[in-house]
Write an enzyme that holds these catalytic residues in place. Structure first.
Site: not given
Length: 485
Positions: A178, A234, A252, A286, A387
């Site tokens: 997905k 999430v 991750e 990231c 972030e």
């Protein structure tokens, strides 16, 4: 049916089908929002359950092939990926926004991951062990965990799905991918490559969509594991939902990465690395460099070299050879970056260059943010702790090496960390003391080799790493056997 039409659908049990609901979601080019790429399936629980059922049915046959036979499919997929490399790069640039050179680099990274994974086929075994009883043979072996859900982000729409799908398939698992709804076409092309390589129906399925599809995948009891790359919020939700049934997870998550510039650093090398790490791919990695932690003794000289470089970067569409910084992926990320800049100014930070949207007359209407450097950012302020995922660099001053390490470790994340120093002793001490998963000395703090663990520490990672032999600890389970004869 044209190629573009079938790639806008789900791929379930070897067939390209629309979402059961008939719903679709528009995908547009972040460099030019008037460029409509297409309407892609907006899937729900019915579609996910169909895909999981197909993966479940395909599991015994795929597992029975063994890793060496399965590697042959990966090798064929690698050949096809190379043949279609320019097609992939163009699609990545169009729907994600990154520079064409960056997209080509991503295709090369995906191929490297695929090659490495296929090469692991003859190493994916166990060990023999001494037995305590006479006439007994003892050994260990790995077995695939079953059906896995692969939930991938938009910032690396080919490389990250590849470094999930390739080990999943080699291990003998079957999978439901997905991808992010912001980059559906790249994922569809990837699945098509595996289809053309002859991977049997049901082994790798694709379900497009957003939250509803992701939640259904995590909730399906036939899914043995979820590999997810995305936000901390999430990832935490996935872990919470799956806890009751002991769902295996590989998460991750975010990063707030620092480059520490010591008072003995080669400043030109440090500036090169910071420019590459902070503004490459518009800071949407990231492992992006979002903080430069600079010793006060060299801070002014460092900024004198850095700011003109950043101010001279040309922002533009990824397919324009003159562009040096691409757009961010959508208006949500653009607005978030601009909000972070405004917040830093309220906290006392001073914008040295950039600070707003890029609105040149020659640019199409897109999601452009000026590369931004902000100095005097308090180490504990929001910009220095949270972030941004945009082309925004916080420059934080440190009073010596120990203070710099303290500041680098002060965030909840621990994806990557970098130090620039001429001292071998400091270099090894920094590697020892950094609270991060991927560590660098005197080089840019982004990226890692396909055979090294792509991993984080603290809130950046939960579960086994990716892109390394350690990845098998997610996709397989250890078993032991004792056989009397």
């Amino acid at each position: 049916m044209t190629q573009s039409q079938h790639l806008r659908r789900n791929f379930i049990d070897g067939q390209w089908d629309p979402a059961e609901s008939g719903l679709t979601r528009e995908n547009t080019n972040p460099a030019d929002v008037s460029d409509r790429i297409g309407e892609f399936a907006e899937s729900g629980g019915v579609d996910v359950d169909r895909a999981v059922d197909a993966a479940t049915a395909a599991l015994p046959g795929w597992r029975g092939l063994g890793p060496v036979r399965r590697a042959e499919f990966l090798a064929r997929a690698g050949t096809l990926l190379t043949e279609r490399a320019e097609e992939f790069a163009a699609v990545i640039t169009r729907e994600q926004g990154k520079l064409l050179a960056e997209a080509r680099g991503e295709v090369a990274r995906a191929r490297a991951v695929l090659d490495f994974t296929a090469g692991q086929a003859r190493l994916l075994g166990g060990v023999t062990a001494p037995a305590e009883d006479e006439r007994t043979f003892a050994y260990t072996f790995r077995r695939p965990i079953g059906v896995v859900g692969l939930v991938s982000p938009w910032n690396f729409p080919l490389a990250i799905p590849m470094w999930k799908a390739a080990p999943a398939l080699l291990s003998g698992c079957t999978a439901v991918l997905k991808p992010s709804p912001l980059t559906p076409l790249t994922a569809a092309l990837l699945v098509e490559v595996f289809q053309q390589a002859g991977v049997p129906d049901g082994v790798l399925n694709l379900v497009q969509g957003d939250v509803a599809a992701g939640e259904a995948l995590v909730a399906n009891p036939a899914v043995a594991g979820i590999s997810f790359t995305g936000s901390l919020a999430v990832g935490t939700a996935i872990q919470t939902v799956g806890a009751d049934r002991l769902l295996r997870t590989q998460l991750e998550l975010g990063g707030k990465n620092a480059v520490v510039v010591c008072d003995d650093a080669d400043l030109d090398r440090a500036v090169d690395a910071v420019v590459h790490g902070a503004f490459g791919q518009a800071g949407q990695r990231c492992s992006a460099t979002s903080r430069a932690v600079v010793d006060v003794r060299v801070r002014e000289e460092f900024l004198e070299r850095l700011v003109p470089r950043v101010a001279g970067l040309r922002v533009g569409p990824g397919d324009d050879p003159a562009s040096q910084v691409c757009p961010v992926v959508n208006t949500v990320r653009r607005d978030a970056a601009l909000s972070a800049i405004a917040g830093a100014q309220r906290d006392g930070g001073k914008v040295l260059c950039g600070g707003g949207p890029e609105e040149r007359a020659d640019l199409p209407q897109g999601c452009y943010v000026q590369p931004t450097v902000i100095r005097d950012v308090p180490w504990n302020s929001e910009l220095a702790q949270e972030e941004v995922f945009g082309p925004v660099l916080a420059v934080v001053h440190a009073d010596g090496f120990d203070d710099a390490i303290r500041i680098a470790n002060s965030v909840k994340y621990g994806m990557s960390a970098t130090v620039f120093t001429a001292s071998q002793s400091r270099a090894f001490e920094a590697v020892e003391r950094f609270e991060a998963g991927m560590l660098h000395v005197n080089r840019p703090g982004v990226g890692a080799y396909a055979h090294l663990p792509h991993t984080g520490a603290k809130a950046s990672q939960y579960g086994p790493p990716e892109c390394s032999p350690q990845v098998w600890d997610f996709y397989t389970a250890w078993h032991s056997a004792c056989i009397a004869y």
